[in-house]
Design a protein around this motif. Structure first.
Motif, short mmCIF file in Angstrom:
data_model
loop_
_atom_site.label_atom_id
_atom_site.label_comp_id
_atom_site.label_asym_id
_atom_site.label_seq_id
_atom_site.Cartn_x
_atom_site.Cartn_y
_atom_site.Cartn_z
N TYR A 65 23.53 6.00 -2.78
CA TYR A 65 24.66 5.18 -3.24
C TYR A 65 25.46 4.64 -2.05
CZ TYR A 65 28.74 3.96 -6.15
OH TYR A 65 29.75 3.29 -6.79
N ALA A 66 25.65 5.50 -1.04
CA ALA A 66 26.41 5.09 0.15
C ALA A 66 25.68 4.00 0.93
CB ALA A 66 26.67 6.29 1.04
N PHE A 67 24.36 4.18 1.12
CA PHE A 67 23.58 3.15 1.80
C PHE A 67 23.59 1.84 1.00
CE2 PHE A 67 21.28 6.70 4.04
CZ PHE A 67 21.63 6.30 5.32
N ALA A 68 23.49 1.96 -0.33
CA ALA A 68 23.51 0.77 -1.19
C ALA A 68 24.86 0.06 -1.11
CB ALA A 68 23.20 1.17 -2.63
N SER A 69 25.93 0.84 -0.95
CA SER A 69 27.27 0.22 -0.85
C SER A 69 27.36 -0.67 0.39
CB SER A 69 28.34 1.30 -0.83
OG SER A 69 28.36 2.01 0.40
N ILE A 70 26.79 -0.21 1.50
CA ILE A 70 26.81 -1.02 2.73
C ILE A 70 26.01 -2.30 2.54
CG2 ILE A 70 26.11 -1.07 5.16
CD1 ILE A 70 26.61 1.94 5.26
#
Length: 337
Positions: A65-70
């Protein structure tokens, strides 16, 4: 007009912060991976399998989710700022708890630990007050969206693991409180040390009692075959054998000098009435006489209470191992009426 706003590029400052945040996510994932390996090697039997698997799933979801947010922020998606804020908060609190659990890491690399936390705090504040972000993705077009609900779902999964664990810690802490010996109803031949009650074996002779009703008690016995049978109880979070060995070292300092060289001859891990039982036996030479030292501990599953036994035997282990096992079967940690 809307197309022109979408063509605004993220600033170099914001892009640099995203890169640092991505690096922190990557490092957090690596650290978590090795933590999982450590649990599998040393501590898997002490924790819930379901909770362990759920925590892995949560980490995979949270890091993805964090990587996707970037990625979505760089694409200027309307829901990306919400994703990024939720991700930063998750990584921030995970990092804080990780450094608390691994305080030695903070001591060894204080600048790294403080810099890590400081950056996440500054980055989170930046996401709320940055004027550039207002130009890059205006608030009027931002959306919470399905991505926001996915982030909330991950938070709910975290709570599903933390709340039961926290409640378990509270109940165990309450159950570990020492009691007043005078308030405990003892069975026949039982003694109490404020933490546990137990019954000395039939062939034991009581030599002396250490301590008092305020600080707790330790009992010294002897039998025909075993001498210096020392019994005491304490409270501690013994999750694996390494914790048990640390406790054993503390007892060893009370019963023999550190200069004595010990050689392990046997060890056991088992369960007695649902409670974890550890045992180790060592041999050493004292004035050309072969001596065996047996140390064992019983860990209460419902609290942090532990009862330990130390005893010495000459020539062999014919009695001391059985003595320790039989004695631990008499221990009870629930001292309520």
């Amino acid at each position: 007009m809307e197309k022109i706003e979408q063509k605004i590029k993220p600033s170099n400052w914001f892009t640099s912060m995203l890169f640092v945040f991505m690096t922190i996510i990557f490092l957090s994932a690596i650290i978590q991976y090795f933590s999982i390996l450590n649990i599998v090697d040393d501590n898997l039997e002490q924790i819930s399998q379901g909770e362990f698997i759920l925590s892995i799933i949560i980490d995979v979801l949270a890091y993805s989710y964090a990587f996707a947010s970037i990625y979505n922020v760089l694409k200027a998606k309307p829901f990306s700022i919400t994703m990024l804020k939720l991700s930063v908060v998750y990584i921030l609190f995970q990092s804080i708890f990780r450094f608390i659990d691994n305080f030695n890491l903070v001591v060894q690399m204080p600048k790294l630990a403080l810099g890590w936390i400081a950056f996440l705090v500054i980055f989170l504040i930046y996401l709320f007050i940055s004027k550039h972000l207002e130009e890059y993705i205006p608030k009027k077009i931002r959306k919470f969206g399905i991505a926001g609900f996915v982030g909330i779902f991950i938070y709910l999964l975290v709570l599903a693991t933390i709340v039961p664990r926290g409640w378990d810690t509270i109940t165990k802490t309450i159950a570990s409180r020492p009691v007043d010996n005078n308030s405990v109803i003892l069975n026949e031949h039982e003694v109490c040390d404020k933490i546990a009650a137990y019954r000395p074996l039939n062939d034991w002779q009581n030599d002396t009692i250490y301590g008092n009703n305020d600080d707790g008690y330790g009992y010294l016995f002897h039998s025909e075959k075993c001498n210096k049978i020392f019994v005491c109880s304490m409270c501690g979070d013994v999750q694996k054998r390494l914790d048990y060995y640390q406790m054993m070292y503390l007892i060893r300092q009370k019963v023999m000098p550190d200069t004595v060289k010990l050689y392990e001859v046997t060890f056991r891990d088992s369960v007695i009435y649902g409670n974890k039982f550890y045992l180790n036996s060592y041999t050493f030479t004292d004035d050309s006489i072969k001596v065996f030292w047996t140390f064992s501990a019983l860990k209460d599953v419902e609290s942090y209470k532990i009862t330990a036994l130390s005893c010495f035997e000459l020539d062999s282990l014919k009695v001391s191992v059985k003595t320790a096992t039989d004695f631990m079967k008499t221990v009870r940690f629930d001292l309520k009426d």
